[in-house]
Scaffold this active site. Structure first.
Site, PDB file in Angstrom:
ATOM      1  N   HIS A  81       5.833  -9.971   0.002  1.00 41.14           N
ATOM      2  CA  HIS A  81       5.317  -9.452  -1.278  1.00 41.14           C
ATOM      3  C   HIS A  81       5.409  -9.974  -2.421  1.00 41.14           C
ATOM      4  O   HIS A  81       5.494 -11.694  -2.001  1.00 41.14           O
ATOM      5  CB  HIS A  81       6.921  -8.558  -1.767  1.00 41.14           C
ATOM      6  CG  HIS A  81       6.733  -7.335  -0.786  1.00 41.14           C
ATOM      7  ND1 HIS A  81       7.356  -6.249  -1.263  1.00 41.14           N
ATOM      8  CD2 HIS A  81       6.615  -7.357   0.873  1.00 41.14           C
ATOM      9  CE1 HIS A  81       7.239  -5.077   0.034  1.00 41.14           C
ATOM     10  NE2 HIS A  81       6.865  -5.626   1.394  1.00 41.14           N
TER      11      HIS A  81
ATOM     12  N   GLU B 104       6.388  -9.619  -5.331  1.00 40.30           N
ATOM     13  CA  GLU B 104       7.238 -10.331  -6.220  1.00 40.30           C
ATOM     14  C   GLU B 104       8.100 -11.427  -5.613  1.00 40.30           C
ATOM     15  O   GLU B 104       8.329 -12.201  -6.093  1.00 40.30           O
ATOM     16  CB  GLU B 104       8.314  -9.219  -6.273  1.00 40.30           C
ATOM     17  CG  GLU B 104       7.676  -7.954  -6.549  1.00 40.30           C
ATOM     18  CD  GLU B 104       7.682  -6.882  -5.906  1.00 40.30           C
ATOM     19  OE1 GLU B 104       6.708  -7.162  -5.357  1.00 40.30           O
ATOM     20  OE2 GLU B 104       7.632  -5.880  -5.918  1.00 40.30           O
TER      21      GLU B 104
ATOM     22  N   CYS C 165      10.016  -3.132  -4.288  1.00 41.10           N
ATOM     23  CA  CYS C 165      10.811  -2.571  -3.781  1.00 41.10           C
ATOM     24  C   CYS C 165      12.662  -2.751  -3.513  1.00 41.10           C
ATOM     25  O   CYS C 165      12.644  -3.512  -4.221  1.00 41.10           O
ATOM     26  CB  CYS C 165      10.150  -2.236  -2.272  1.00 41.10           C
ATOM     27  SG  CYS C 165      10.280  -3.753  -1.471  1.00 41.10           S
TER      28      CYS C 165
ATOM     29  N   CYS D  23      12.678  -6.650  -2.656  1.00 41.45           N
ATOM     30  CA  CYS D  23      12.587  -7.433  -4.117  1.00 41.45           C
ATOM     31  C   CYS D  23      12.825  -6.666  -4.929  1.00 41.45           C
ATOM     32  O   CYS D  23      13.541  -8.242  -6.082  1.00 41.45           O
ATOM     33  CB  CYS D  23      10.685  -6.774  -4.430  1.00 41.45           C
ATOM     34  SG  CYS D  23       9.252  -6.899  -3.069  1.00 41.45           S
TER      35      CYS D  23
END
Length: 180
Positions: free
Chosen positions: A82, A84, A112, A115
Site C-alpha cells: 500500500h 502508506e 485501512c 496502514c
C-alpha cells in the site's frame, strides 16, 4: 444505485476531524500539507499505469517531502504494498530510524486498518488524508485506530483534504475496471 454509492469512497465529512481543526482544537492544515496532497494525488494517478488502485502517499518532515509512493500491490504481487506502508518505509530509511514522531503522512484515501496500524506503530506525528473510506477506513469511518486510547500512541488526524479530487479519481478507476 449511483456510481458513488457502489464505491468505497465518500466525500462526506467525518465525525473525528476536519480541515480546520479536530475536536481538540489542534493545528489547522498547513500550506505544505495541502501542497503535499497534490503530490499524493499525482502519485495516485501513477498507480493506474500498472492497474493498481489510485492511492498515493507523501511523508513530510518540517514541511519538506522526504518520501512519496503509490500503491504497488498489482505491480509487485505484494498484498502489503500500500502507498502508506511504502512511504513510511522510505521515510524511516531517509531518517535512519523507525520513530516518525516528527513526520506527517499525507495520503489520498483514508488508510485501512493495516496502514493506520503502521502509522501508530511508527509513532507518526500527524496523518492527513483525502477521501474517507466507509468500507475499510480505519481513521474515523469504520474504526479510529489513530485515536484509540488503548494503544500506545495516538496520531493527530486531519481528513477531507481535496477529498472530491481523490474520490473522483477512484470512481473513474473503478468505472473503467467494471467496463473491462
Amino acid at each position: 444505485m449511483t456510481a458513488s454509492s457502489r464505491l468505497a469512497v465518500t466525500v462526506s465529512p467525518l465525525r473525528c476531524c476536519s480541515v480546520d481543526a479536530d475536536k481538540h482544537g489542534r493545528s489547522r492544515l498547513t500550506e505544505a500539507e495541502l501542497s503535499a496532497m497534490s503530490v499524493a494525488l499525482d502519485e495516485a494517478r501513477a498507480a493506474t499505469a500498472h492497474s493498481d488502485v489510485p492511492v498515493g502517499a507523501v511523508v513530510l518532515v518540517d514541511g519538506a517531502i522526504i518520501a512519496r509512493r503509490h500503491n504497488e500491490r498489482e505491480l509487485s504481487g505484494d498484498p502489503t504494498a500500500h502507498a502508506e506502508l511504502l512511504a513510511l518505509r522510505d521515510a524511516a530509511a531517509v531518517l535512519g530510524h523507525w520513530r516518525l514522531e516528527e513526520a506527517t503522512l499525507v495520503v489520498s484515501l483514508e488508510p485501512c486498518p493495516m496502514c493506520a496500524g503502521a502509522a501508530v506503530a511508527a509513532r507518526l506525528g500527524r496523518l492527513v488524508f483525502g477521501a474517507a473510506d466507509p468500507k475499510t477506513g480505519a481513521c474515523g469511518s469504520l474504526y479510529n485506530l489513530c485515536a484509540d486510547p488503548r494503544l500506545n500512541h495516538e496520531v493527530e488526524l486531519v481528513g477531507g483534504v481535496l477529498a472530491r479530487r481523490s474520490a473522483e479519481m477512484l470512481e473513474g478507476f473503478f468505472a473503467e475496471l467494471r467496463k473491462a
